[in-house]
Design an enzyme around this catalytic site. Structure first.
Site: not given
Length: 456
Positions: A219, A366
């Protein structure tokens, strides 16, 4: 197993966990690693690193990879890129691999990272492997959509091991008949070393002629294949390097690197390893000016030799992750997930050097707050699928979690991300629908009414 000695009343609890792991087919190495960290939990080991035992990092090399040399692309061709891809993104309401979430222009994390690797292959004229550390929850999702050209002669992924979640009060393995899959968890990113040891993948990479291994979170959209960094790593003689960025006030809670006074080794200290008395030093961005991006470079041979020496048991500081067995049910039993951080391995290498990189190497997503920023006009994406920040600074974004925490709710309400180029902060309380518009300076949107309001 011999590791059960000295655990007092928790010896039977350990044996119950090990029996569950044997029945699940977990290897001897995995069970030994679990026993080691279980013992740390029982003995109350905290992994705390006192400020008086460390010194700040100074005189760190820095790399500007905006221009690539001929030698750089050769080093790039000797590098394997491995993405840590075990997360489901449950904090955003996802039930599949987080890397399959669309993040920009309809492209997912996976789309972007594979495009970056294709570009690196073209620049280097070499087949650069892209590998994944998948968990038992993300493997099928990821492999099902991975394009055929990403596969080569080497394995495309490693499977992260799994271990029992243990009851917080008794340390016995939890039982959850509503969904037995929730009785298990991956052991954190530090499990990558156990998976590598058991699979023999490092020997395979060396035999195929590869020299360097670069790992990063799936990510983190900034961790693209960099020839300049690959060449620096080879030239530095380092066995292990962590990319670090200069800390800003927003990074005060992030882990940082330091030098251990008694042996001069570079170590990683996370917030969980810092006492309350030392927290002022931990958050002092002048004293500890760099934070860990979790982008790591390894000399494959040095890592292989370390794992051989330790038998796959690297013995990293334990992390106690307190959860409920069902993350969506706060009334389900309290459990501990035993984890360890992969970056902590840096202290096991005699020759380890951190490297300062630009902030463009660290673009994580996140939360949906991060997602709004990444989807905004603060960033552009070039023909190499690299993201570039065009705004002067990243604004503080805080969306009301009642309406925006989960991706389905976010996408329904944020139909067109507003311009954030001139924004300092955006705080949203209550329900708002976004259809474009501009956010300038410090903006707080408050809606106490039952009906949603619109911003455009």
């Amino acid at each position: 197993m011999g590791n059960a000695s000295g655990l007092g009343e928790f010896t039977e609890a350990l044996e119950a966990n090990l029996q569950k792991m044997r029945a699940d087919g977990q290897s001897e190495t995995v069970r030994q690693v679990f026993s080691n960290y279980f013992g740390q939990i029982v003995r109350g080991q905290t992994g705390l690193i006192a400020e008086e035992t460390i010194s700040p990092l100074v005189d760190i090399d820095a790399v500007d990879d905006s221009a690539e040399r001929e030698d750089d692309v050769h080093a790039l061709g000797r590098t394997v890129f491995l993405k840590l891809n075990g997360g489901l993104g449950t904090s955003m309401g996802l039930d599949k691999a987080k890397s399959l979430l669309p993040v920009r222009s309809g492209k997912t994390f996976l789309d972007i990272m594979t495009a970056q690797v294709r570009d690196a292959r073209q620049r280097s004229g070499s087949f650069i492997p892209l590998m994944f550390l998948n968990s038992f929850r993300t493997r099928e999702d990821t492999l099902d959509v991975l394009a055929a050209d990403m596969h080569g002669d080497l394995p495309i992924d490693l499977l992260q091991n799994r271990e029992p979640k243990i009851l917080a009060d008794t340390l016995y393995p939890v039982q959850w008949e509503k969904n037995p899959d929730l009785e298990w968890c991956p052991p954190g990113h530090g499990d990558i070393y156990t998976a590598m040891f058991d699979s023999g993948i490092l020997d395979d990479l060396l035999a195929a002629g590869y020299r360097n291994l670069m790992t990063s979170n799936s990510d983190n959209l900034g961790a693209y294949p960099s020839g300049r960094l690959a060449a620096w790593f080879e030239e530095s003689g380092s066995q292990c390097s962590l990319e670090v960025c200069e800390r800003s006030p927003a990074d005060r809670k992030g882990g940082h690197l330091a030098v251990r006074n008694d042996d001069g080794r570079v170590i990683l200290r996370d917030r969980a390893q810092t006492s309350a008395d030392d927290m002022a030093h931990f958050t002092d961005i002048d004293r500890h000016p760099y934070f860990n991006t979790n982008n790591m470079w390894f000399n494959i041979e040095a890592l292989r030799d370390l794992l051989r020496t330790t038998g796959g048991l690297v013995d990293l500081p334990v992390i106690r992750n307190h959860q409920t067995v069902d993350p969506t049910d706060p009334n389900s039993p309290q459990v501990i997930q035993i984890e360890c951080a992969m970056g902590a391995i840096v202290e096991k290498f005699e020759h380890a050097k951190p490297i300062v990189v630009g902030r463009e190497r660290f673009i994580p997503v996140k939360t949906t707050n991060d997602l709004m920023v990444i989807r905004s006009d603060l960033f552009t994406m070039d023909e190499r699928s690299r993201l570039h920040q065009v705004g002067k600074k990243i604004p503080y974004v805080d969306l009301d979690p009642r309406f925006y925490k989960f991706i389905a709710d976010f996408d329904r309400r944020v139909r067109h991300v507003p311009s954030l180029l001139e924004s300092e902060s955006l705080v949203v309380r209550g329900e708002w629908f976004f259809d474009g518009g501009h956010v300038s300076g410090q903006v707080e949107l408050v809606n106490d009414a039952a009906e949603p309001r619109h911003f455009s």
